[in-house]
Design a protein around this motif. Structure first.
Motif, PDB file in Angstrom:
ATOM      1  N   PRO A  46       0.836  -1.211   0.000  1.00 39.15           N
ATOM      2  CA  PRO A  46       0.000   0.000   0.000  1.00 39.15           C
ATOM      3  C   PRO A  46       0.866   1.254   0.000  1.00 39.15           C
ATOM      4  O   PRO A  46       1.928   1.302   0.626  1.00 39.15           O
ATOM      5  N   ILE A  47       0.400   2.278  -0.689  1.00 41.43           N
ATOM      6  CA  ILE A  47       1.093   3.562  -0.738  1.00 41.43           C
ATOM      7  C   ILE A  47       0.397   4.476   0.271  1.00 41.43           C
ATOM      8  O   ILE A  47      -0.752   4.874   0.073  1.00 41.43           O
ATOM      9  N   ALA A  48       1.070   4.776   1.362  1.00 41.07           N
ATOM     10  CA  ALA A  48       0.438   5.446   2.500  1.00 41.07           C
ATOM     11  C   ALA A  48      -0.184   6.783   2.129  1.00 41.07           C
ATOM     12  O   ALA A  48      -1.265   7.131   2.614  1.00 41.07           O
ATOM     13  N   SER A  49       0.476   7.543   1.278  1.00 42.52           N
ATOM     14  CA  SER A  49      -0.019   8.877   0.940  1.00 42.52           C
ATOM     15  C   SER A  49      -1.065   8.866  -0.165  1.00 42.52           C
ATOM     16  O   SER A  49      -1.607   9.919  -0.521  1.00 42.52           O
ATOM     17  N   MET A  50      -1.373   7.681  -0.692  1.00 42.53           N
ATOM     18  CA  MET A  50      -2.374   7.547  -1.750  1.00 42.53           C
ATOM     19  C   MET A  50      -3.344   6.433  -1.386  1.00 42.53           C
ATOM     20  O   MET A  50      -3.263   5.323  -1.915  1.00 42.53           O
ATOM     21  N   PRO A  51      -4.269   6.694  -0.470  1.00 46.38           N
ATOM     22  CA  PRO A  51      -5.182   5.643  -0.028  1.00 46.38           C
ATOM     23  C   PRO A  51      -5.867   4.943  -1.196  1.00 46.38           C
ATOM     24  O   PRO A  51      -6.353   5.575  -2.126  1.00 46.38           O
ATOM     25  N   GLY A  52      -5.863   3.611  -1.130  1.00 47.05           N
ATOM     26  CA  GLY A  52      -6.489   2.812  -2.167  1.00 47.05           C
ATOM     27  C   GLY A  52      -5.572   2.443  -3.312  1.00 47.05           C
ATOM     28  O   GLY A  52      -5.947   1.640  -4.174  1.00 47.05           O
ATOM     29  N   VAL A  53      -4.365   3.002  -3.347  1.00 46.35           N
ATOM     30  CA  VAL A  53      -3.414   2.735  -4.438  1.00 46.35           C
ATOM     31  C   VAL A  53      -2.270   1.895  -3.877  1.00 46.35           C
ATOM     32  O   VAL A  53      -1.839   2.094  -2.739  1.00 46.35           O
ATOM     33  N   VAL A  54      -1.776   0.954  -4.702  1.00 43.61           N
ATOM     34  CA  VAL A  54      -0.734   0.041  -4.233  1.00 43.61           C
ATOM     35  C   VAL A  54       0.364  -0.098  -5.279  1.00 43.61           C
ATOM     36  O   VAL A  54       0.180   0.213  -6.453  1.00 43.61           O
ATOM     37  N   GLU A 208       6.598   8.915  -3.524  1.00 41.80           N
ATOM     38  CA  GLU A 208       6.565   7.741  -2.645  1.00 41.80           C
ATOM     39  C   GLU A 208       6.186   6.498  -3.443  1.00 41.80           C
ATOM     40  O   GLU A 208       6.776   5.424  -3.265  1.00 41.80           O
ATOM     41  N   ALA A 209       5.225   6.656  -4.344  1.00 42.80           N
ATOM     42  CA  ALA A 209       4.716   5.511  -5.103  1.00 42.80           C
ATOM     43  C   ALA A 209       5.797   4.843  -5.929  1.00 42.80           C
ATOM     44  O   ALA A 209       5.837   3.613  -6.053  1.00 42.80           O
ATOM     45  N   VAL A 210       6.696   5.654  -6.507  1.00 41.36           N
ATOM     46  CA  VAL A 210       7.745   5.084  -7.361  1.00 41.36           C
ATOM     47  C   VAL A 210       9.096   4.997  -6.648  1.00 41.36           C
ATOM     48  O   VAL A 210      10.102   4.672  -7.257  1.00 41.36           O
ATOM     49  N   GLU A 211       9.092   5.310  -5.346  1.00 39.45           N
ATOM     50  CA  GLU A 211      10.315   5.270  -4.532  1.00 39.45           C
ATOM     51  C   GLU A 211      11.419   6.097  -5.183  1.00 39.45           C
ATOM     52  O   GLU A 211      12.540   5.640  -5.414  1.00 39.45           O
ATOM     53  N   SER A 212      11.076   7.346  -5.485  1.00 35.85           N
ATOM     54  CA  SER A 212      11.977   8.244  -6.196  1.00 35.85           C
ATOM     55  C   SER A 212      13.266   8.500  -5.414  1.00 35.85           C
ATOM     56  O   SER A 212      13.252   8.627  -4.189  1.00 35.85           O
ATOM     57  N   SER A 213      14.372   8.602  -6.150  1.00 36.50           N
ATOM     58  CA  SER A 213      15.668   8.921  -5.555  1.00 36.50           C
ATOM     59  C   SER A 213      16.008  10.401  -5.689  1.00 36.50           C
ATOM     60  O   SER A 213      17.139  10.808  -5.371  1.00 36.50           O
ATOM     61  N   LEU A 214      15.051  11.207  -6.114  1.00 30.73           N
ATOM     62  CA  LEU A 214      15.335  12.607  -6.433  1.00 30.73           C
ATOM     63  C   LEU A 214      15.688  13.421  -5.193  1.00 30.73           C
ATOM     64  O   LEU A 214      15.026  13.345  -4.156  1.00 30.73           O
ATOM     65  N   THR A 215      16.749  14.204  -5.320  1.00 29.65           N
ATOM     66  CA  THR A 215      17.033  15.285  -4.390  1.00 29.65           C
ATOM     67  C   THR A 215      17.021  16.564  -5.213  1.00 29.65           C
ATOM     68  O   THR A 215      17.453  16.565  -6.363  1.00 29.65           O
TER      69      THR A 215
END
Length: 324
Positions: A46-54, A208-215
């Motif tokens: 589950p993606i915490a910041s996007m309820p219902g999306v995984v 968060e969904a794509v586990e981005s490495s961006l800074t």
């Protein structure tokens, strides 16, 4: 005496009357479902910041694709989340990388019944999180990135994708990708251009969904939220370079841009109801501050009313089931 002779309220009297005269209608086929698949996952995350999306496993991706198609959703947009990244985003080009494997799986499962699309960008696959390769000074090297986009497009085409969707906002990306596909004999693959993609705060949950490495940020290549005319320039360039469809992203904060774009192009216009817009409605509904179902329908109707022919939304399957 004194009463109005014209009474617009007559056309609002009953649900049946309002339905009869509605100027804007949402249909399941207008909707595209974005989907995330995580390499090596054995269960959904589950993606915490996007309820219902995984983040899907390959198995649940297939099942969710079938569910969406059965609900009548118009298409699927696939994003891959790799277990390893590098400076050039090579995982996005690798035929056996997570995104290309996912394309093959979804096309095999539902490819005859829906439109399978894939994000064409390196940001999920680069160790630095940017949408292209970096020059020595740390900036994104536009022209070197185009060559990788071409390779990525060909890999996705070989995997069976129906539509490639360049989203990196590199100058010339549409023409470069279109030329590469055509030269390889893949004139059948369509191109949905992320033409007006803004450097938006509403992309936060997607990271968060794509586990981005961006800074840092992407303000040097995504559009300034203050600019509207610039979007028209970008869109017209993409159409000239061969875009079959164009997109405005985000949607709700840029309804004016959607309207202006729809007035000037003769190709389908898409708009992306992005992660932050999704999260705001879900959070407000969870607190009991708004009616969730009404807010979802109203938000997506406003995007369609502004001029979008196609709406990308994480609520696509749910809404399609409701509409049917």
């Amino acid at each position: 005496m004194g009463f109005p002779e014209i009474r617009p309220r007559r056309l609002r009297t009953t649900p049946a009357m309002r339905r009869l005269v509605a100027e804007t209608r949402l249909a399941p086929s207008d909707l595209i479902l974005p989907m995330f698949v995580r390499e090596g996952a054995s269960e959904v995350v589950p993606i915490a910041s996007m309820p219902g999306v995984v983040q899907h496993t390959m198995e649940t991706l297939r099942k969710a694709s079938v569910e969406a198609v059965e609900a009548g959703v118009g298409g699927l947009m696939i994003y891959g989340i790799p277990t390893s990244k590098d400076a050039t985003g090579s995982g996005g080009i690798d035929p056996d990388g997570i995104l290309n494997r996912a394309i093959r799986e979804v096309v095999s499962e539902v490819g005859h019944d829906t439109v399978v699309m894939a994000d064409l960008c390196l940001d999920e696959f680069t160790s630095h999180g940017h949408c292209g390769v970096l020059a020595a000074d740390g900036s994104v090297d536009n022209d070197a990135t185009l060559a990788l986009y071409a390779e990525m497009a060909l890999a996705q085409a070989s995997a069976g994708v129906h539509v490639v969707a360049p989203s990196g906002m590199m100058d010339g990306q549409v023409g470069f990708v279109r030329s590469a596909l055509d030269a390889a004999g893949r004139t059948d693959v369509s191109l949905l251009a992320y033409s007006a993609k803004y450097a938006s705060a509403f992309f936060g949950p997607f990271r968060e969904a794509v586990e981005s490495s961006l800074t840092g940020d992407r303000k040097a290549y995504q559009q300034d939220p203050a600019n509207g005319r610039e979007a028209i320039r970008e869109v017209l360039l993409d159409v000239e370079e061969g875009a079959d469809m164009v997109m405005v992203k985000p949607a709700l904060g840029y309804l004016d841009v959607i309207a202006r774009v729809s007035d000037v192009v003769d190709v389908p216009v898409a708009a992306y109801n992005v992660s932050g817009e999704h999260a705001m409605i879900e959070a407000a509904a969870a607190n009991g501050w708004i009616d969730r179902e009404r807010a979802i329908h109203e938000a997506l109707t406003s995007i369609k009313r502004a001029g979008a022919d196609i709406v990308l939304t994480y609520w696509a399957t749910e809404l399609a089931q409701t509409l049917r």
